[in-house]
Scaffold this motif. Structure first.
Motif, PDB file in Angstrom:
ATOM      1  N   PHE A   1     104.377 -40.593  53.008  1.00 48.19           N
ATOM      2  CA  PHE A   1     103.866 -41.332  54.157  1.00 48.19           C
ATOM      3  C   PHE A   1     104.536 -42.700  54.189  1.00 48.19           C
ATOM      4  O   PHE A   1     104.711 -43.352  53.156  1.00 48.19           O
ATOM      5  CB  PHE A   1     102.355 -41.497  54.082  1.00 48.19           C
ATOM      6  CG  PHE A   1     101.610 -40.193  54.145  1.00 48.19           C
ATOM      7  CD1 PHE A   1     101.353 -39.578  55.360  1.00 48.19           C
ATOM      8  CD2 PHE A   1     101.189 -39.562  52.987  1.00 48.19           C
ATOM      9  CE1 PHE A   1     100.690 -38.368  55.419  1.00 48.19           C
ATOM     10  CE2 PHE A   1     100.517 -38.359  53.029  1.00 48.19           C
ATOM     11  CZ  PHE A   1     100.266 -37.751  54.249  1.00 48.19           C
ATOM     12  N   LEU A   2     104.915 -43.127  55.394  1.00 53.50           N
ATOM     13  CA  LEU A   2     105.597 -44.409  55.538  1.00 53.50           C
ATOM     14  C   LEU A   2     105.165 -45.038  56.858  1.00 53.50           C
ATOM     15  O   LEU A   2     105.197 -44.379  57.897  1.00 53.50           O
ATOM     16  CB  LEU A   2     107.114 -44.188  55.527  1.00 53.50           C
ATOM     17  CG  LEU A   2     108.009 -45.430  55.539  1.00 53.50           C
ATOM     18  CD1 LEU A   2     107.814 -46.252  54.269  1.00 53.50           C
ATOM     19  CD2 LEU A   2     109.476 -45.024  55.691  1.00 53.50           C
ATOM     20  N   ASP A   3     104.749 -46.302  56.815  1.00 56.16           N
ATOM     21  CA  ASP A   3     104.421 -47.003  58.054  1.00 56.16           C
ATOM     22  C   ASP A   3     105.704 -47.381  58.787  1.00 56.16           C
ATOM     23  O   ASP A   3     106.748 -47.597  58.167  1.00 56.16           O
ATOM     24  CB  ASP A   3     103.591 -48.249  57.761  1.00 56.16           C
ATOM     25  CG  ASP A   3     102.143 -47.913  57.421  1.00 56.16           C
ATOM     26  OD1 ASP A   3     101.784 -46.716  57.481  1.00 56.16           O
ATOM     27  OD2 ASP A   3     101.383 -48.838  57.094  1.00 56.16           O
TER      28      ASP A   3
ATOM     29  N   SER B   1     102.553 -40.249  48.100  1.00 55.86           N
ATOM     30  CA  SER B   1     103.299 -39.000  48.217  1.00 55.86           C
ATOM     31  C   SER B   1     102.426 -37.856  47.707  1.00 55.86           C
ATOM     32  O   SER B   1     101.564 -38.049  46.842  1.00 55.86           O
ATOM     33  CB  SER B   1     104.606 -39.057  47.427  1.00 55.86           C
ATOM     34  OG  SER B   1     104.368 -39.285  46.055  1.00 55.86           O
ATOM     35  N   LEU B   2     102.652 -36.669  48.272  1.00 54.96           N
ATOM     36  CA  LEU B   2     101.897 -35.470  47.903  1.00 54.96           C
ATOM     37  C   LEU B   2     102.865 -34.375  47.475  1.00 54.96           C
ATOM     38  O   LEU B   2     103.964 -34.258  48.017  1.00 54.96           O
ATOM     39  CB  LEU B   2     101.077 -34.945  49.079  1.00 54.96           C
ATOM     40  CG  LEU B   2     100.193 -35.902  49.876  1.00 54.96           C
ATOM     41  CD1 LEU B   2      99.506 -35.149  51.016  1.00 54.96           C
ATOM     42  CD2 LEU B   2      99.169 -36.553  48.979  1.00 54.96           C
TER      43      LEU B   2
ATOM     44  N   ASP C   1     107.002 -33.298  36.870  1.00 56.85           N
ATOM     45  CA  ASP C   1     106.786 -33.515  35.438  1.00 56.85           C
ATOM     46  C   ASP C   1     105.322 -33.692  35.085  1.00 56.85           C
ATOM     47  O   ASP C   1     104.888 -33.322  33.985  1.00 56.85           O
ATOM     48  CB  ASP C   1     107.575 -34.749  34.971  1.00 56.85           C
ATOM     49  CG  ASP C   1     109.083 -34.548  35.043  1.00 56.85           C
ATOM     50  OD1 ASP C   1     109.527 -33.379  35.159  1.00 56.85           O
ATOM     51  OD2 ASP C   1     109.813 -35.554  34.995  1.00 56.85           O
ATOM     52  N   SER C   2     104.542 -34.277  36.005  1.00 59.21           N
ATOM     53  CA  SER C   2     103.143 -34.612  35.699  1.00 59.21           C
ATOM     54  C   SER C   2     102.138 -33.601  36.224  1.00 59.21           C
ATOM     55  O   SER C   2     101.006 -33.543  35.738  1.00 59.21           O
ATOM     56  CB  SER C   2     102.804 -35.984  36.295  1.00 59.21           C
ATOM     57  OG  SER C   2     102.829 -35.918  37.721  1.00 59.21           O
ATOM     58  N   GLY C   3     102.524 -32.818  37.222  1.00 60.93           N
ATOM     59  CA  GLY C   3     101.567 -31.923  37.866  1.00 60.93           C
ATOM     60  C   GLY C   3     100.588 -32.654  38.764  1.00 60.93           C
ATOM     61  O   GLY C   3      99.550 -32.099  39.148  1.00 60.93           O
ATOM     62  N   ALA C   4     100.903 -33.909  39.132  1.00 59.76           N
ATOM     63  CA  ALA C   4     100.016 -34.696  39.991  1.00 59.76           C
ATOM     64  C   ALA C   4     100.183 -34.266  41.444  1.00 59.76           C
ATOM     65  O   ALA C   4     101.305 -34.131  41.936  1.00 59.76           O
ATOM     66  CB  ALA C   4     100.316 -36.177  39.848  1.00 59.76           C
ATOM     67  N   GLY C   5      99.060 -34.078  42.126  1.00 62.08           N
ATOM     68  CA  GLY C   5      99.111 -33.743  43.540  1.00 62.08           C
ATOM     69  C   GLY C   5      99.297 -34.959  44.417  1.00 62.08           C
ATOM     70  O   GLY C   5      99.863 -34.853  45.514  1.00 62.08           O
TER      71      GLY C   5
END
Length: 307
Positions: A86-88, A157-158, A107-111
């Motif tokens: 996402f970017l304004d 970010s997703l 690497d982290s598995g972060a959503g």
């Protein structure tokens, strides 16, 4: 497709190209799309002409004006990328942000990842790096209001492979990024803090969506998401300082209204808030606050030079 970048627009044709170029400049070897989600702008024709110059840009025109949260959700729904940024429209991606963040997600598995940013200062030639406290888990409201952290939409970010489905709250017209982070925590998202700046943010341009004091919007956020006194009080402290610096008497009174003291320190703070928010005293109180902030910044620079 690997990457989608969602950019809400409203009367942004005159400056959004800087955001577009910041994305395009780092997409070599990446299949990508840039989604401009327009909120019924007056400059749609100019925006359409701009879009025609970029092969990977899609213009999504909303049928009725609403807010940036709705625009971001619409872009997310229509995105085809495995990763969504996402970017304004008045911000830019920091160099190398796309590929670095993609690697962090894998690497982290972060959503969901958010983090630091670079702020473009008044003369537009200097950048100041944010130094946010790292988020290490736990209630996002504690991080935002007690630890005085921050979440900015242009740093979000997703990764769809790990994402649990958190969306922006369509009803929020203010604090949309904070609300997204609170919802992500309750949704059970794996949230990760990125210490490296991901976006260059124009914090000086007048008319940013989040800059105007909208008390109805703030009341909604407080009622819907800040049910506990200690979270509401921490939110009030943070917002009161911002309101005082702008000499916004109405906003200061709102912060006093939502503050619920539970001990002598909080009763002392409330008395100070009320005194400084008096119509006769707010100008002097604001000037003293700005002086204190300048002195603290000078002290920080002096300490950094000595180190």
């Amino acid at each position: 497709m690997q990457v989608s970048v969602v950019i809400p627009t409203y009367n942004s044709a005159a400056f959004v190209e800087r955001a577009l170029l910041s994305v395009v400049s780092q997409t070599e070897g990446l299949s990508h799309e840039i989604l401009l989600v327009d909120d019924c702008s007056d400059d749609r024709e100019a925006l359409s002409r701009l879009v025609q110059r970029y092969e990977a840009v899609r213009l999504i025109e909303k049928p009725a004006r609403s807010n940036a949260a709705v625009s971001r959700n619409r872009g997310l729904e229509e995105s085809r990328g495995a990763f969504v940024f996402f970017l304004d429209s008045d911000d830019a991606l920091a160099p190398g942000a796309l590929k670095r963040r993609m690697a962090m997600h894998r690497d982290s598995g972060a959503g969901v990842i958010f983090g630091n940013y670079l702020a473009r200062l008044a003369d537009a030639s200097r950048l100041s790096a944010s130094r946010l406290p790292a988020y290490r888990g736990g209630d996002m409201r504690h991080y935002l209001f007690v630890e005085r952290g921050d979440v900015r939409s242009s740093t979000l970010s997703l990764c769809k492979a790990f994402w649990q489905g958190t969306r922006f709250d369509d009803a929020t017209r203010k604090h949309q990024d904070w609300v997204f982070a609170i919802r992500a925590f309750h949704q059970g998202e794996r949230l990760l803090f990125d210490p490296q700046p991901t976006a260059v943010m124009d914090v000086t341009r007048q008319g940013r969506m989040s800059s105007s004091a909208n008390l109805d919007a703030s009341r909604y956020v407080v009622k819907r998401y800040l049910c506990q006194d200690h979270h509401r009080n921490a939110f009030s402290r943070r917002q009161w300082l911002s309101s005082l610096s702008r000499r916004d008497l109405t906003a200061c009174r709102f912060q006093v209204e939502i503050f619920t003291p539970g001990n002598w320190r909080e009763r002392r703070d409330l008395a100070l808030f009320r005194l400084a928010s008096h119509p006769v005293l707010i100008g002097a109180a604001s000037a003293l606050l700005m002086l204190a902030l300048r002195l603290r910044r000078l002290g920080s620079r002096s300490g950094a030079m000595q180190r």
